[in-house]
Design a protein around this motif. Structure first.
Motif, PDB file in Angstrom:
ATOM      1  N   ALA A 199       0.825  -1.055  -0.021  1.00 44.60           N
ATOM      2  CA  ALA A 199      -0.003   0.004  -0.096  1.00 44.60           C
ATOM      3  C   ALA A 199       0.833   1.296  -0.102  1.00 44.60           C
ATOM      4  O   ALA A 199       0.467   2.214  -0.629  1.00 44.60           O
ATOM      5  N   LEU A 200       1.974   1.104   0.694  1.00 42.32           N
ATOM      6  CA  LEU A 200       2.819   2.362   0.822  1.00 42.32           C
ATOM      7  C   LEU A 200       3.499   2.527  -0.480  1.00 42.32           C
ATOM      8  O   LEU A 200       3.670   3.804  -1.075  1.00 42.32           O
ATOM      9  N   ALA A 201       4.014   1.422  -1.038  1.00 47.27           N
ATOM     10  CA  ALA A 201       4.605   1.703  -2.321  1.00 47.27           C
ATOM     11  C   ALA A 201       3.762   2.238  -3.244  1.00 47.27           C
ATOM     12  O   ALA A 201       4.187   3.134  -4.221  1.00 47.27           O
ATOM     13  N   LEU A 202       2.524   1.804  -3.650  1.00 48.08           N
ATOM     14  CA  LEU A 202       1.570   1.975  -4.663  1.00 48.08           C
ATOM     15  C   LEU A 202       1.349   3.515  -4.280  1.00 48.08           C
ATOM     16  O   LEU A 202       0.967   4.394  -5.225  1.00 48.08           O
ATOM     17  N   ASN A 203       1.021   3.772  -3.143  1.00 50.22           N
ATOM     18  CA  ASN A 203       0.790   5.259  -2.746  1.00 50.22           C
ATOM     19  C   ASN A 203       1.882   6.147  -3.186  1.00 50.22           C
ATOM     20  O   ASN A 203       1.612   7.276  -3.800  1.00 50.22           O
ATOM     21  N   ARG A 204       2.892   5.722  -2.797  1.00 49.86           N
ATOM     22  CA  ARG A 204       4.032   6.740  -2.958  1.00 49.86           C
ATOM     23  C   ARG A 204       4.348   6.787  -4.703  1.00 49.86           C
ATOM     24  O   ARG A 204       4.650   8.019  -5.308  1.00 49.86           O
ATOM     25  N   ARG A 205       4.214   5.611  -5.467  1.00 52.04           N
ATOM     26  CA  ARG A 205       4.265   5.781  -7.007  1.00 52.04           C
ATOM     27  C   ARG A 205       3.179   6.562  -7.401  1.00 52.04           C
ATOM     28  O   ARG A 205       3.422   7.404  -8.374  1.00 52.04           O
ATOM     29  N   HIS A 206       1.874   6.438  -6.748  1.00 50.34           N
ATOM     30  CA  HIS A 206       0.829   7.274  -7.413  1.00 50.34           C
ATOM     31  C   HIS A 206       1.047   8.814  -7.322  1.00 50.34           C
ATOM     32  O   HIS A 206       0.805   9.558  -8.259  1.00 50.34           O
ATOM     33  N   LEU A 207       1.578   9.231  -6.205  1.00 50.09           N
ATOM     34  CA  LEU A 207       1.783  10.715  -5.849  1.00 50.09           C
ATOM     35  C   LEU A 207       3.063  11.097  -6.843  1.00 50.09           C
ATOM     36  O   LEU A 207       3.159  12.168  -7.322  1.00 50.09           O
ATOM     37  N   GLU A 208       4.191  10.240  -7.065  1.00 55.82           N
ATOM     38  CA  GLU A 208       5.136  10.547  -7.454  1.00 55.82           C
ATOM     39  C   GLU A 208       4.876  10.817  -9.063  1.00 55.82           C
ATOM     40  O   GLU A 208       5.703  11.529  -9.852  1.00 55.82           O
ATOM     41  N   ARG A 209       4.027  10.029  -9.740  1.00 54.10           N
ATOM     42  CA  ARG A 209       3.675  10.047 -11.013  1.00 54.10           C
ATOM     43  C   ARG A 209       2.629  11.352 -11.234  1.00 54.10           C
ATOM     44  O   ARG A 209       3.068  12.139 -12.322  1.00 54.10           O
ATOM     45  N   THR A 210       2.042  11.723 -10.119  1.00 53.13           N
ATOM     46  CA  THR A 210       1.369  13.163 -10.379  1.00 53.13           C
ATOM     47  C   THR A 210       2.529  14.092 -10.224  1.00 53.13           C
ATOM     48  O   THR A 210       2.303  15.189 -11.157  1.00 53.13           O
ATOM     49  N   THR A 211       3.440  14.151  -9.541  1.00 55.73           N
ATOM     50  CA  THR A 211       4.622  15.228  -9.160  1.00 55.73           C
ATOM     51  C   THR A 211       5.274  15.322 -10.639  1.00 55.73           C
ATOM     52  O   THR A 211       5.640  16.310 -11.000  1.00 55.73           O
ATOM     53  N   LYS A 212       5.637  14.366 -11.228  1.00 51.52           N
ATOM     54  CA  LYS A 212       6.629  14.218 -12.563  1.00 51.52           C
ATOM     55  C   LYS A 212       5.640  14.964 -13.487  1.00 51.52           C
ATOM     56  O   LYS A 212       6.275  15.657 -14.135  1.00 51.52           O
ATOM     57  N   LYS A 213       4.254  14.689 -13.661  1.00 53.44           N
ATOM     58  CA  LYS A 213       3.614  15.520 -14.875  1.00 53.44           C
ATOM     59  C   LYS A 213       3.693  16.792 -14.442  1.00 53.44           C
ATOM     60  O   LYS A 213       3.778  17.787 -15.408  1.00 53.44           O
ATOM     61  N   LEU A 214       3.148  17.406 -13.212  1.00 57.81           N
ATOM     62  CA  LEU A 214       3.232  18.644 -12.756  1.00 57.81           C
ATOM     63  C   LEU A 214       4.596  19.390 -13.103  1.00 57.81           C
ATOM     64  O   LEU A 214       4.735  20.533 -13.513  1.00 57.81           O
ATOM     65  N   LEU A 215       5.720  18.792 -12.525  1.00 62.24           N
ATOM     66  CA  LEU A 215       7.104  19.240 -12.841  1.00 62.24           C
ATOM     67  C   LEU A 215       7.334  19.722 -14.192  1.00 62.24           C
ATOM     68  O   LEU A 215       7.986  20.491 -14.679  1.00 62.24           O
ATOM     69  N   ALA A 216       6.915  18.581 -14.951  1.00 63.94           N
ATOM     70  CA  ALA A 216       7.204  18.662 -16.860  1.00 63.94           C
ATOM     71  C   ALA A 216       6.682  20.004 -16.897  1.00 63.94           C
ATOM     72  O   ALA A 216       6.962  20.811 -17.729  1.00 63.94           O
ATOM     73  N   ALA A 217       5.338  20.052 -16.620  1.00 65.12           N
ATOM     74  CA  ALA A 217       4.485  21.260 -16.988  1.00 65.12           C
ATOM     75  C   ALA A 217       5.078  22.852 -16.650  1.00 65.12           C
ATOM     76  O   ALA A 217       5.278  23.672 -17.428  1.00 65.12           O
ATOM     77  N   LEU A 218       5.559  22.612 -15.269  1.00 64.15           N
ATOM     78  CA  LEU A 218       6.354  23.835 -15.014  1.00 64.15           C
ATOM     79  C   LEU A 218       7.451  24.086 -15.655  1.00 64.15           C
ATOM     80  O   LEU A 218       7.949  25.335 -15.905  1.00 64.15           O
ATOM     81  N   GLU A 219       8.317  23.220 -15.696  1.00 61.60           N
ATOM     82  CA  GLU A 219       9.542  23.190 -16.721  1.00 61.60           C
ATOM     83  C   GLU A 219       9.551  23.626 -17.789  1.00 61.60           C
ATOM     84  O   GLU A 219      10.564  24.354 -18.584  1.00 61.60           O
ATOM     85  N   ALA A 220       8.417  23.115 -18.587  1.00 57.66           N
ATOM     86  CA  ALA A 220       8.089  23.749 -19.895  1.00 57.66           C
ATOM     87  C   ALA A 220       7.541  24.860 -19.805  1.00 57.66           C
ATOM     88  O   ALA A 220       7.381  25.434 -21.249  1.00 57.66           O
ATOM     89  N   GLY A 221       7.469  25.843 -19.013  1.00 59.46           N
ATOM     90  CA  GLY A 221       6.967  26.943 -19.076  1.00 59.46           C
ATOM     91  C   GLY A 221       5.519  27.257 -19.180  1.00 59.46           C
ATOM     92  O   GLY A 221       4.893  28.032 -19.691  1.00 59.46           O
ATOM     93  N   ALA A 222       4.603  26.263 -18.597  1.00 62.09           N
ATOM     94  CA  ALA A 222       3.327  26.251 -18.480  1.00 62.09           C
ATOM     95  C   ALA A 222       2.819  27.613 -17.963  1.00 62.09           C
ATOM     96  O   ALA A 222       3.449  27.998 -17.034  1.00 62.09           O
ATOM     97  N   ASN A 223       1.740  28.184 -18.311  1.00 60.19           N
ATOM     98  CA  ASN A 223       1.059  29.402 -17.736  1.00 60.19           C
ATOM     99  C   ASN A 223       0.730  29.102 -16.515  1.00 60.19           C
ATOM    100  O   ASN A 223      -0.537  29.310 -16.243  1.00 60.19           O
ATOM    101  N   LEU A 224       1.587  29.016 -15.408  1.00 59.80           N
ATOM    102  CA  LEU A 224       1.171  28.892 -14.044  1.00 59.80           C
ATOM    103  C   LEU A 224       1.399  30.177 -13.330  1.00 59.80           C
ATOM    104  O   LEU A 224       0.885  30.503 -12.106  1.00 59.80           O
TER     105      LEU A 224
END
Length: 224
Positions: A199-224
């Motif tokens: 459960a802890l491994a799946l939860n960590r992976r779930h949150l890390e995948r979301t973070t990876k997507k958001l970081l990519a948007a920020l680093e690509a210069g998304a209009n945040l």
């Protein structure tokens, strides 16, 4: 609750929601007169709401400049995500150890609601479904509800809100296609089987995948 307190709570809730959903953008000036007109109230409820939101980290008060919406940045998102993963893991671990039948039932019910609605309202994926966002929040809250620590849950909820602001700001971001239902279903099954390690491994992976997507948007210069 008296009428004055009810009005203050309403303005606070509306202003907080406008920040969380991105209707008020990062760095945007929060002028009292503009907010008074926006929410059709006097100055006192607006001032109280701004001060409360400053303590939550959603608003910044600058000397001689007034209030503004807190910035969104790669550094803040990385710090937020690292901290959130650890806090969520602790709350989930305690809940698995302490949770009973009522806790299990609430998880199953919240998963059913989450799976019943689409994540986006448009085929392009540019508009989040408000019902999905609410059910998503309820599902993750249900997972940790049995941890038996109001202090831990308070910290956890604040971090969740901060993370959701980034999600709302990045709804047009691309990235990997995810099977959200399957991810949450697997997490639920691990929790209900009391397999803490999985459960802890799946939860960590779930949150890390979301973070990876958001970081990519920020680093690509998304209009945040």
């Amino acid at each position: 609750m008296n009428e004055h307190a009810t009005l203050n709570a309403s303005v606070f809730s509306q202003l907080r929601q406008d920040i969380l959903t991105g209707r008020l953008r990062p760095g945007e000036r929060l002028r009292a007169e503009t907010l008074r007109q926006r929410y059709d109230v006097g100055g006192s409820p607006v001032r109280e709401a701004l001060m409360r939101l400053e303590t939550e980290g959603f608003v910044v008060l600058e000397e001689n400049k007034g209030f503004r919406v807190a910035d969104a940045s790669v550094a803040h998102l990385q710090d937020l995500s690292r901290t959130r993963i650890e806090i969520e893991a602790l709350a989930l671990k305690w809940s698995i150890a302490k949770g009973g039948v009522d806790w299990e039932s609430s998880i199953v019910a919240s998963m059913h609601r989450l799976a019943s609605v689409p994540k986006h309202l448009d085929a392009a994926g540019h508009e989040h479904n408000a019902d999905w966002l609410r059910y998503h929040r309820e599902f993750h809250a249900a997972l940790v509800a049995a941890c038996d620590s109001a202090v831990l849950l308070g910290i956890r909820n604040r971090l969740f809100d901060q993370a959701e602001r980034y999600v709302a700001l990045s709804i047009t971001a691309g990235g990997e296609v995810r099977d959200d239902v399957a991810e949450h279903q697997a997490l639920m099954e691990a929790v209900l089987s009391r397999d803490t390690e999985l459960a802890l491994a799946l939860n960590r992976r779930h949150l890390e995948r979301t973070t990876k997507k958001l970081l990519a948007a920020l680093e690509a210069g998304a209009n945040l």
